[in-house]
Design a protein around this motif. Structure first.
Motif, mmCIF file in Angstrom:
data_model
loop_
_atom_site.group_PDB
_atom_site.id
_atom_site.type_symbol
_atom_site.label_atom_id
_atom_site.label_comp_id
_atom_site.label_asym_id
_atom_site.label_seq_id
_atom_site.Cartn_x
_atom_site.Cartn_y
_atom_site.Cartn_z
ATOM 1 N N UNK A 1 0.827 -1.196 0.000
ATOM 2 C CA UNK A 1 0.000 0.000 0.000
ATOM 3 C C UNK A 1 0.864 1.249 0.000
ATOM 4 N N UNK A 2 0.234 2.379 -0.290
ATOM 5 C CA UNK A 2 0.950 3.647 -0.410
ATOM 6 C C UNK A 2 0.319 4.666 0.538
ATOM 7 N N UNK A 3 1.131 5.278 1.379
ATOM 8 C CA UNK A 3 0.696 6.377 2.246
ATOM 9 C C UNK A 3 1.473 7.617 1.837
ATOM 10 N N UNK A 4 0.755 8.683 1.498
ATOM 11 C CA UNK A 4 1.406 9.879 0.972
ATOM 12 C C UNK A 4 1.000 11.129 1.733
ATOM 13 N N UNK A 5 1.980 11.981 1.981
ATOM 14 C CA UNK A 5 1.720 13.343 2.453
ATOM 15 C C UNK A 5 1.090 14.116 1.292
ATOM 16 N N UNK A 6 0.597 15.332 1.558
ATOM 17 C CA UNK A 6 -0.049 16.129 0.515
ATOM 18 C C UNK A 6 0.772 17.372 0.179
ATOM 19 N N UNK A 7 0.823 18.353 1.071
ATOM 20 C CA UNK A 7 1.513 19.607 0.776
ATOM 21 C C UNK A 7 3.002 19.384 0.557
ATOM 22 N N UNK B 1 -3.477 6.051 0.260
ATOM 23 C CA UNK B 1 -4.031 6.862 1.342
ATOM 24 C C UNK B 1 -3.237 8.152 1.462
ATOM 25 N N UNK B 2 -3.951 9.274 1.459
ATOM 26 C CA UNK B 2 -3.329 10.588 1.555
ATOM 27 C C UNK B 2 -3.469 11.084 2.994
ATOM 28 N N UNK B 3 -2.346 11.147 3.702
ATOM 29 C CA UNK B 3 -2.323 11.499 5.121
ATOM 30 C C UNK B 3 -1.774 12.911 5.273
ATOM 31 N N UNK B 4 -2.608 13.819 5.765
ATOM 32 C CA UNK B 4 -2.237 15.231 5.833
ATOM 33 C C UNK B 4 -2.695 15.839 7.140
ATOM 34 N N UNK C 1 -1.609 13.531 14.912
ATOM 35 C CA UNK C 1 -2.599 13.005 13.965
ATOM 36 C C UNK C 1 -1.941 12.029 12.986
ATOM 37 N N UNK C 2 -0.783 12.390 12.459
ATOM 38 C CA UNK C 2 -0.100 11.500 11.519
ATOM 39 C C UNK C 2 0.402 10.243 12.218
ATOM 40 N N UNK C 3 0.994 10.400 13.394
ATOM 41 C CA UNK C 3 1.519 9.246 14.121
ATOM 42 C C UNK C 3 0.410 8.248 14.449
ATOM 43 N N UNK C 4 -0.737 8.752 14.916
ATOM 44 C CA UNK C 4 -1.846 7.886 15.299
ATOM 45 C C UNK C 4 -2.390 7.120 14.096
ATOM 46 N N UNK C 5 -2.501 7.788 12.944
ATOM 47 C CA UNK C 5 -3.047 7.115 11.775
ATOM 48 C C UNK C 5 -2.066 6.123 11.173
ATOM 49 N N UNK C 6 -0.771 6.400 11.249
ATOM 50 C CA UNK C 6 0.210 5.418 10.786
ATOM 51 C C UNK C 6 0.114 4.149 11.627
ATOM 52 N N UNK C 7 0.060 4.311 12.948
ATOM 53 C CA UNK C 7 -0.052 3.138 13.817
ATOM 54 C C UNK C 7 -1.371 2.400 13.570
#
Length: 352
Positions: free
Chosen positions: A159-165, A214-217, A260-266
């Motif tokens: 799977x792919x997790x990507x930042x946005x800005x 998944x776009x994680x921002x 927010x990013x740490x929690x969603x990654x876990x």
């Protein structure tokens, strides 16, 4: 209003933060009464969700908005429904908290309460096949809307997790102004995609069929419709946006984007134990540090880390850059200034 949790004696900062949340609730209540008197009605703004073959994670937000006139031309009404509440209007619209929202998907029906900011982020047990599905969302006084849901198959291992800005789009603004830009710039076409990144993502999806993107921002849910249109317009693969709700919480003056990013990654690591993630971000601020820490804690969950290097000017505006050579993660690590070069490097390690 529910009783406030006890505050430790002498913790003045904690008292101030909790007071900020109470003030925000009071402001929302006043604005909601004012908007309802003006005839505004509840509107459910759907967001893309995701899930496995046994459950789904559904997102939406309930806002008050001006009703669509019955005599409005059908094409314009359809466009307004598709776009929802957009741009700066999303930030001036009034959230409706603590209202029941009915979710129907795959023959299952569940009712949940929106949080104090009108946001619904809930998990629904349901058996679905891999691929795209639709959840129907409704609340009293609002038209039913549909939210797309991507179901990850049990045989998917990538799977792919990507930042946005500064990762999928060139922000080219100092970090403190990114929020204002996303909020108040009406012409969303002013945002430009990062060179080569859309092609890279599309190649990755083709190389790994069925893989989630998944776009994680740290951006607010308010900008989700705008970001979704940006991604579609610039041919990025469709996928859920994991955003946050700005403002104070019960114990913080302002929500932590980093947390927010740490929690969603876990959470993603726990939800999909069979998936190894390619983590993509930029070297403007915290992505490298966050990804390195996650990779150190869950090396078996990380296929590789890819970092887009900002130009000198972009790095200055972003508040500096971190040093990739200090990441210390025991996983493949690549970096380049554009998607094409990143693609070559990912091909060298067998991901393309």
């Amino acid at each position: 209003m529910p009783a406030s949790p006890p505050t430790p004696a002498g913790s003045k900062e904690r008292q101030v933060r909790h007071r900020a949340a109470r003030v925000e609730d009071w402001i929302h209540d006043v604005r909601e009464r004012w908007a309802r008197r003006r005839g505004h009605v509840p509107t459910v703004v759907p967001y893309t969700g995701y899930g496995s073959t046994e459950w789904v994670r559904v997102f939406c937000r309930v806002l008050l908005s001006k009703p669509i006139a019955a005599d409005e031309p059908s094409k314009r009404r359809r466009r307004r429904r598709e776009q929802g509440i957009r741009g700066w209007r999303s930030f001036t619209s009034v959230p409706v908290g603590d209202v029941p929202v009915v979710i129907e998907i795959g023959g299952e029906r569940i009712e949940v309460l929106a949080d104090r900011g009108g946001v619904v982020d809930t998990r629904v047990p349901v058996a679905l096949s891999p691929g795209w599905h639709q959840a129907t969302l409704r609340t009293e006084g609002a038209e039913a809307v549909e939210a797309p849901i991507w179901i990850v198959g049990t045989d998917v291992d990538f799977g792919l997790i990507s930042d946005v800005d500064d990762t999928v789009m060139v922000t080219a603004l100092p970090r403190p102004l990114v929020a204002a830009w996303n909020t108040f710039v009406l012409d969303e076409h002013a945002r430009i995609p990062t060179p080569g990144m859309a092609v890279l993502y599309e190649r990755l999806v083709r190389a790994h069929p069925g893989s989630p993107v998944i776009y994680l921002s740290t951006g607010a849910w308010n900008v989700a419709p705008t970001l979704t249109r940006f991604l579609s317009r610039n041919l990025y693969p469709a996928g859920p946006l994991l955003l946050t709700d700005w403002g104070p919480t019960h114990d913080r003056l302002f929500r932590s984007g980093r947390a927010h990013k740490e929690e969603n990654l876990r959470r993603l690591a726990e939800e999909f134990p069979h998936v190894r993630w390619l983590l993509i971000g930029d070297d403007g601020q915290h992505d490298e540090e966050l990804y390195a820490r996650f990779a150190a804690e869950h090396p078996e969950r990380v296929a590789a880390v890819a970092i887009r290097r900002l130009s000198t000017g972009e790095a200055v505006l972003a508040g500096g850059r971190t040093k990739a050579e200090q990441h210390g993660a025991d996983v493949p690590w690549v970096s380049a200034s554009d998607g094409a070069t990143l693609a070559d490097q990912l091909a060298d390690i067998g991901l393309l």
